[in-house]
Write an enzyme that holds these catalytic residues in place. Structure first.
Site, PDB file in Angstrom:
ATOM      1  N   CYS A 117      40.523  32.523  37.227  1.00 54.55           N
ATOM      2  CA  CYS A 117      41.306  33.628  36.647  1.00 54.55           C
ATOM      3  C   CYS A 117      41.273  34.829  37.582  1.00 54.55           C
ATOM      4  O   CYS A 117      40.303  35.601  37.584  1.00 54.55           O
ATOM      5  CB  CYS A 117      40.748  34.002  35.275  1.00 54.55           C
ATOM      6  N   CYS A 142      40.808  38.242  35.783  1.00 57.18           N
ATOM      7  CA  CYS A 142      39.470  38.532  35.277  1.00 57.18           C
ATOM      8  C   CYS A 142      38.489  38.812  36.406  1.00 57.18           C
ATOM      9  O   CYS A 142      37.724  39.773  36.360  1.00 57.18           O
ATOM     10  CB  CYS A 142      38.948  37.342  34.452  1.00 57.18           C
ATOM     11  N   ASP A 143      38.481  37.935  37.398  1.00 57.92           N
ATOM     12  CA  ASP A 143      37.411  37.936  38.387  1.00 57.92           C
ATOM     13  C   ASP A 143      37.777  38.596  39.710  1.00 57.92           C
ATOM     14  O   ASP A 143      36.905  38.850  40.537  1.00 57.92           O
ATOM     15  CB  ASP A 143      36.955  36.492  38.652  1.00 57.92           C
TER      16      ASP A 143
END
Length: 533
Positions: A344, A347-348
């Site tokens: 992701c 997200c990361d």
């Protein structure tokens, strides 16, 4: 810091406080401390039940604890919780101040029953759309169980701590200084992971349920649509889902669902569940199917055996278990998952600020990921197996315009390398020349499509060579009484709107099947005769 709209909304929420709370802050002279001081002051100015105390002495500076008046125990934010985490901040304030959470009473009881003293450190990023559920789950545990201490940490504010703990994916949860879990997790999942006896109790509950007219296995857009259409027929409907909303929960932006101009995945998933609950459908979350047993007689009951040992029965079943991210399946991927291997970018990505990363995959998802990451990281290397990028031309042109992106097509990823602790490179082979190459980097984002969740169906009904459930135009599978819809099937174009349409169609087809079957009393007689024989 808060605009007028947010202040008005927050002031309205704070009217729900039933008891006074204190924001105990640990601050210094840094810029981040000044930002946090401003935020806390604005919050306290909106309610006479909120006060600020700057006497905190926590090792993480800046940070603050939300505690009931006269207490020091509560959830700590080592963060300035805005962005995706503003809702988490609001809920933490309300729950601490006595406003009841919208959580099932048995979940709260299970939290209170946890008898072990535990310290949870939850690492998140403000751009992560999966993080709030985990943050809120850990917050709820600290509010309702005095033996649990929770700290919510913005990885971007504490880079040395992130580096020391090898946090390369969020959300990531440490329990008592050991890595406990990573990735999206609801409060029910978190409690179940902590309560070793929960599976047996849940199986017993499932076994006691009477048969459904229609049971839907999977709670994504297809499953939700099927549930709504079925419930409106006035029949008994159940949904057994591993995670309601499915992969939609992992989607950053949704801008192509007709009549909804723009939304995000978690919001859309919550709306799906709210509509299904409106029709009083029996929703069973955290349920993973293990196998399906066909009906013994025409019109009889199909059994769905769950992984926890429970068995659900129904006159008709719709399988809508969706799909998941496809693994590249090379050496190093599994070993370094969440240690540099990520799936992701939204997200990361912030955890790799200023570092070198690779994206595997040249379709729309891969190219979009590379474009997003290029604005955060030092350099992006995109590796595509085919001899050309498969993404839309507008995306490809944008990618090629970026100075810190290198593109390798006709390149086969052969390995992801590391030093035993984290990723340090990626190996690929030039498919035209056979030459082997190695790129030094710190992160690898895998974006190569989806794989259907059908492992539990092998040998039971017909699957395509890609593992998808083979369905006809009316969503029939090869098993009588069993239908399928959404990304798990052979229907092309894996889109939310397509899945929802297929789910509606599956419910209508299943209902048509039901009204043409013998009445239950006749079926029971047939089964008695079959057993006697």
């Amino acid at each position: 810091m808060l605009d007028a709209t947010l202040k008005t909304q927050l002031q309205g929420y704070l009217h729900n406080l039933r008891a006074p709370i204190r924001l105990i802050a640990t601050l210094d002279g840094s810029e981040k401390s000044a930002e946090l001081r401003e935020l806390l002051a604005e919050i306290s100015s909106l309610s006479d039940k909120v006060s600020v105390d700057e006497s905190g002495t926590d090792s993480r500076t800046p940070s603050f604890v939300i505690a009931r008046e006269g207490e020091t125990h509560g959830v700590r934010f080592a963060a300035i919780p805005l962005g995706h985490e503003f809702t988490s901040l609001v809920l933490a304030l309300l729950w601490t101040g006595g406003h009841p959470p919208k959580v099932a009473p048995d979940v709260i009881d299970a939290i209170k029953a946890l008898d072990e003293s535990m310290d949870f450190d939850v690492y998140m990023s403000l751009s992560c759309h999966n993080c709030p559920d985990v943050v809120q789950a850990a917050t709820l545990m600290a509010v309702f169980n005095p033996k649990i201490r929770t700290v919510i940490i913005d990885g971007g504010m504490y880079p040395s701590e992130v580096e020391a703990r090898q946090v390369m994916a969020v959300p990531m949860v440490f329990r008592n200084d050991s890595m406990f879990t990573s990735g999206h997790m609801t409060v029910e999942e978190l409690v179940a992971k902590l309560d070793v006896n929960s599976a047996g109790r849940e199986a017993k509950k499932l076994n006691q349920k009477s048969a459904y007219d229609m049971l839907i296995v999977g709670g994504g857009p297809a499953g939700a649509a099927a549930a709504v259409y079925a419930a409106r027929k006035g029949i008994r409907v159940g949904v057994a889902a591993e995670r309601f909303g499915g992969q939609v929960n992992d989607t950053m932006a949704i801008e192509n669902y007709i009549s909804v101009l723009e939304t995000d995945g978690p919001t859309f998933a919550a709306a799906l569940e709210a509509q299904v609950r409106h029709y009083e459908v029996d929703i069973m979350n955290l349920q993973r199917a293990e196998r399906i047993v066909p009906a013994a007689t025409p019109g009889g009951l199909v059994e769905v055996h769950m992984q926890n040992g429970g068995v659900l029965k129904a006159r008709s079943v719709i399988v809508s278990t969706g799909a998941r991210w496809r693994n590249v399946n090379v050496p190093g991927e599994a070993e370094y998952k969440n240690k540099g291997v990520a799936y992701c970018p939204h997200c990361d990505g912030p955890l790799f600020k200023g570092k070198r990363v690779a994206v595997i995959g040249g379709g729309n998802s891969g190219v979009e990921a590379a474009i997003d990451l290029a604005g955060i990281v030092q350099h992006v290397t995109l590796v595509e197996f085919a001899d050309a990028l498969k993404a839309d031309a507008v995306l490809v042109n944008k990618l090629k315009s970026l100075a810190n992106v290198t593109i390798h097509v006709n390149a086969q990823t052969t390995e992801i390398t590391g030093d035993g602790q984290k990723v340090n490179g990626l190996g690929y082979k030039d498919r035209a020349t056979g030459a082997e190459h190695h790129v030094a980097l710190e992160g690898v984002f895998v974006q190569i499509g989806l794989v259907p969740n059908t492992e539990f169906l092998k040998g039971t009904l017909e699957l395509s060579k890609y593992g998808e459930i083979v369905v006809d135009a009316k969503c029939h599978t090869s098993l009588p009484g069993v239908f399928a819809a959404g990304d798990v099937t052979t229907v092309p174009y894996k889109q939310i709107v397509v899945a929802a349409g297929e789910g509606s169609k599956a419910a209508l087809s299943a209902f048509d099947y039901l009204i043409r079957q013998p009445v239950l009393a006749d079926v029971a007689k047939q089964e008695e005769v079959a057993e006697a024989a």
